[in-house]
Write an enzyme that holds these catalytic residues in place. Sequence first.
Site, PDB file in Angstrom:
ATOM      1  N   LYS A  48       0.835  -1.207   0.000  1.00  0.00           N
ATOM      2  CA  LYS A  48       0.000   0.000   0.000  1.00  0.00           C
ATOM      3  C   LYS A  48       0.870   1.258   0.000  1.00  0.00           C
ATOM      4  O   LYS A  48       0.654   2.168  -0.811  1.00  0.00           O
ATOM      5  CB  LYS A  48      -0.903   0.016   1.245  1.00  0.00           C
ATOM      6  N   ASN A  49       1.836   1.314   0.905  1.00  0.00           N
ATOM      7  CA  ASN A  49       2.582   2.567   1.061  1.00  0.00           C
ATOM      8  C   ASN A  49       3.633   2.781  -0.021  1.00  0.00           C
ATOM      9  O   ASN A  49       4.296   3.816  -0.049  1.00  0.00           O
ATOM     10  CB  ASN A  49       3.190   2.654   2.463  1.00  0.00           C
TER      11      ASN A  49
ATOM     12  N   CYS B 180      -5.351  12.790  12.932  1.00  0.00           N
ATOM     13  CA  CYS B 180      -6.100  11.552  12.732  1.00  0.00           C
ATOM     14  C   CYS B 180      -5.984  10.708  13.981  1.00  0.00           C
ATOM     15  O   CYS B 180      -5.406  11.144  14.973  1.00  0.00           O
ATOM     16  CB  CYS B 180      -5.630  10.812  11.491  1.00  0.00           C
TER      17      CYS B 180
ATOM     18  N   ARG C 175       0.030  14.643  13.102  1.00  0.00           N
ATOM     19  CA  ARG C 175       0.531  14.418  11.741  1.00  0.00           C
ATOM     20  C   ARG C 175       0.568  15.678  10.861  1.00  0.00           C
ATOM     21  O   ARG C 175      -0.112  15.757   9.841  1.00  0.00           O
ATOM     22  CB  ARG C 175      -0.257  13.297  11.065  1.00  0.00           C
TER      23      ARG C 175
ATOM     24  N   ASP D  89       4.102   0.633  12.144  1.00  0.00           N
ATOM     25  CA  ASP D  89       2.947  -0.060  11.552  1.00  0.00           C
ATOM     26  C   ASP D  89       2.838  -1.520  11.995  1.00  0.00           C
ATOM     27  O   ASP D  89       1.879  -2.204  11.627  1.00  0.00           O
ATOM     28  CB  ASP D  89       3.010   0.011  10.016  1.00  0.00           C
TER      29      ASP D  89
ATOM     30  N   ARG E 231      -8.963  -0.367   3.844  1.00  0.00           N
ATOM     31  CA  ARG E 231      -8.092   0.661   3.266  1.00  0.00           C
ATOM     32  C   ARG E 231      -6.728   0.077   2.920  1.00  0.00           C
ATOM     33  O   ARG E 231      -6.082   0.545   1.987  1.00  0.00           O
ATOM     34  CB  ARG E 231      -7.876   1.804   4.280  1.00  0.00           C
TER      35      ARG E 231
HETATM   36  N1  EPU Z   1       6.010  14.850  10.858  1.00  0.00           N
HETATM   37  C1  EPU Z   1       6.152  16.188  11.124  1.00  0.00           C
HETATM   38  N2  EPU Z   1       6.078  17.081  10.082  1.00  0.00           N
HETATM   39  C2  EPU Z   1       5.890  16.672   8.813  1.00  0.00           C
HETATM   40  C3  EPU Z   1       5.743  15.297   8.532  1.00  0.00           C
HETATM   41  C4  EPU Z   1       5.818  14.404   9.594  1.00  0.00           C
HETATM   42  O1  EPU Z   1       6.315  16.574  12.268  1.00  0.00           O
HETATM   43  O2  EPU Z   1       5.831  17.526   7.920  1.00  0.00           O
HETATM   44  C5  EPU Z   1       6.066  13.865  11.970  1.00  0.00           C
HETATM   45  C6  EPU Z   1       4.741  13.116  12.159  1.00  0.00           C
HETATM   46  O3  EPU Z   1       3.821  13.844  12.932  1.00  0.00           O
HETATM   47  C7  EPU Z   1       5.188  11.827  12.814  1.00  0.00           C
HETATM   48  C8  EPU Z   1       6.567  11.596  12.195  1.00  0.00           C
HETATM   49  O4  EPU Z   1       6.960  12.834  11.611  1.00  0.00           O
HETATM   50  O5  EPU Z   1       5.323  12.004  14.197  1.00  0.00           O
HETATM   51  C9  EPU Z   1       6.611  10.538  11.124  1.00  0.00           C
HETATM   52  O6  EPU Z   1       5.535  10.712  10.224  1.00  0.00           O
HETATM   53  P1  EPU Z   1       5.661  10.415   8.662  1.00  0.00           P
HETATM   54  O7  EPU Z   1       5.556  11.693   7.930  1.00  0.00           O
HETATM   55  O8  EPU Z   1       6.835   9.551   8.407  1.00  0.00           O
HETATM   56  O9  EPU Z   1       4.339   9.583   8.402  1.00  0.00           O
HETATM   57  P2  EPU Z   1       3.529   9.583   7.057  1.00  0.00           P
HETATM   58  O10 EPU Z   1       4.452   9.797   5.935  1.00  0.00           O
HETATM   59  O11 EPU Z   1       2.339  10.446   7.197  1.00  0.00           O
HETATM   60  C10 EPU Z   1       3.821   7.043   6.479  1.00  0.00           C
HETATM   61  C11 EPU Z   1       2.914   5.881   6.256  1.00  0.00           C
HETATM   62  C12 EPU Z   1       2.298   5.468   7.581  1.00  0.00           C
HETATM   63  C13 EPU Z   1       3.433   5.084   8.535  1.00  0.00           C
HETATM   64  C14 EPU Z   1       4.408   6.257   8.688  1.00  0.00           C
HETATM   65  C15 EPU Z   1       5.612   5.931   9.534  1.00  0.00           C
HETATM   66  C16 EPU Z   1       2.173   6.230   3.992  1.00  0.00           C
HETATM   67  C17 EPU Z   1       1.072   6.564   3.055  1.00  0.00           C
HETATM   68  N3  EPU Z   1       1.886   6.259   5.309  1.00  0.00           N
HETATM   69  O12 EPU Z   1       3.011   8.074   7.011  1.00  0.00           O
HETATM   70  O13 EPU Z   1       1.489   4.324   7.326  1.00  0.00           O
HETATM   71  O14 EPU Z   1       2.909   4.748   9.799  1.00  0.00           O
HETATM   72  O15 EPU Z   1       4.870   6.668   7.390  1.00  0.00           O
HETATM   73  O16 EPU Z   1       6.303   4.854   9.025  1.00  0.00           O
HETATM   74  O17 EPU Z   1       3.271   5.906   3.567  1.00  0.00           O
HETATM   75  C18 EPU Z   1      -0.286   2.844   7.694  1.00  0.00           C
HETATM   76  O18 EPU Z   1       0.037   2.287   6.637  1.00  0.00           O
HETATM   77  O19 EPU Z   1      -1.128   2.350   8.490  1.00  0.00           O
HETATM   78  C19 EPU Z   1       0.340   4.110   8.049  1.00  0.00           C
HETATM   79  C20 EPU Z   1      -0.172   4.919   8.979  1.00  0.00           C
END
Ligand code: EPU
Length: 419
Positions: free
Chosen positions: A22-23, A117, A122, A306, A398
Amino acid sequence: MDKLLIEGNGPLTGDVRISGAKNAVLPILTATLLGSTASRINNVPHLNDVTTTMSLLGRMGCQLTMGDNMQVEVDPSTINDYAAPYDLVRTMRASILVLGPLVARYGQAEVSLPGGCAIGARPVNLHIEGLRAMGADITIDGGYIRAKAGRLKGANIHLETVTVTGTENLLMAATLARGQTVIENAAREPEVVDLANYLTAMGAKIQGAGTSTLVIDGVDDLYGTDYTVVADRIETGTFLVGAAASRGKICVKDTVPSNMNSVLDKLTEAGADITIGDDWIELDMHGERPQAVNVTTAPYPDFPTDMQAQFCVLNAVASGTSKITETVFENRFMHINELQRMGADINIDGNSVTIKGVERLTAAPVMATDLRASASLILAALVADGETSVSRVYHIDRGYERIEEKFHQLGAEIRRASD
Ligand code: EPU
């Protein structure tokens, strides 16, 4: 609304095939926007998040064709709208992944700001700051990120937090920027590497994928290509934990064992006998109860957030006491209350939980709150006495393809019913 009814009926046994990740598929589908010709993406899992992404691309004017065999062809050349509206972004935060490609290739984007969320606040500040560093003019107005740019220019970007989709957005944007972009403290997740491989196949110049420094030399054009999405390591891990918790023996096929090291290490520590082939992993508990293992989540290559909820279940029925610490998201323990209702002995203290293993859980009606929490509730139901009903199954649809069919194949008594 659908629910899943699951009878705890003994160990998981048998073989299961793993779907595309998915990711990885979500950023790859949005990256098709960068090409001047159509791409064909293979091994696309049937997931609600994929359908949402395709709706988003379709609304923008892209031509989408579904093949018979998990293929999607995206032709971005007919795009005429550069927006990701609130009604789609609120159902899938990953819609933010259109931002980088739209700004880089079309010089404009209007993307609804994703809210908080179930697992945390996030924010997406790092996506925005990175694009600004590359010369995009970005305002936030009425809940929307509005971006305008001429051709982006290469920049040196140091991400203060490791962010997966943030790295992906900036990587995609940098492929078409003028000059070189360096992204430091980049995410090293296999899904980022898969995206980089797809972009490279389109003609992008990227070095360092899989390390914490990405160096991207911008090119003038990218071209559509044929690409096969990597296997889902979290789906792989979810089935393996199900087998370990239920004292079973399974073989997961069509997966990438080398992307699973931190999870396989913990399963071995829990007493699992693991054998690895080129694209398969066999796990055998020899009928024994798992041992409790301590886990701390952190960005790849450390233990994935995850997989945290699934390991809570493993530890809930393991012998011994364990501590699980969540360092990536601030609020990712929503499954704990539901597991307690099934008889798990768990205490939450800030970003850690202490779990005292019990022999069996007991069935109860429980509610899914997010994707991985839902997966953990199914695993809990497999090791509970009686029939558990897991409601709000849309969360699981999802991100897990044909979940009940796959668990059924492994011997679980699981069926879908409507509320
Ligand atoms: N963060 C910030 N600022 C930003 C972006 C992130 O502070 O601009 C913080 C977030 O709040 C969090 C940390 O950085 O505390 C890591 O978040 P990240 O941005 O890595 O998460 P994401 O990219 O929104 C992806 C996956 C998630 C997975 C996380 C961590 C996708 C579509 N989603 O989310 O997947 O948990 O990386 O590995 O790739 C899932 O599949 O169930 C899922 C939630």
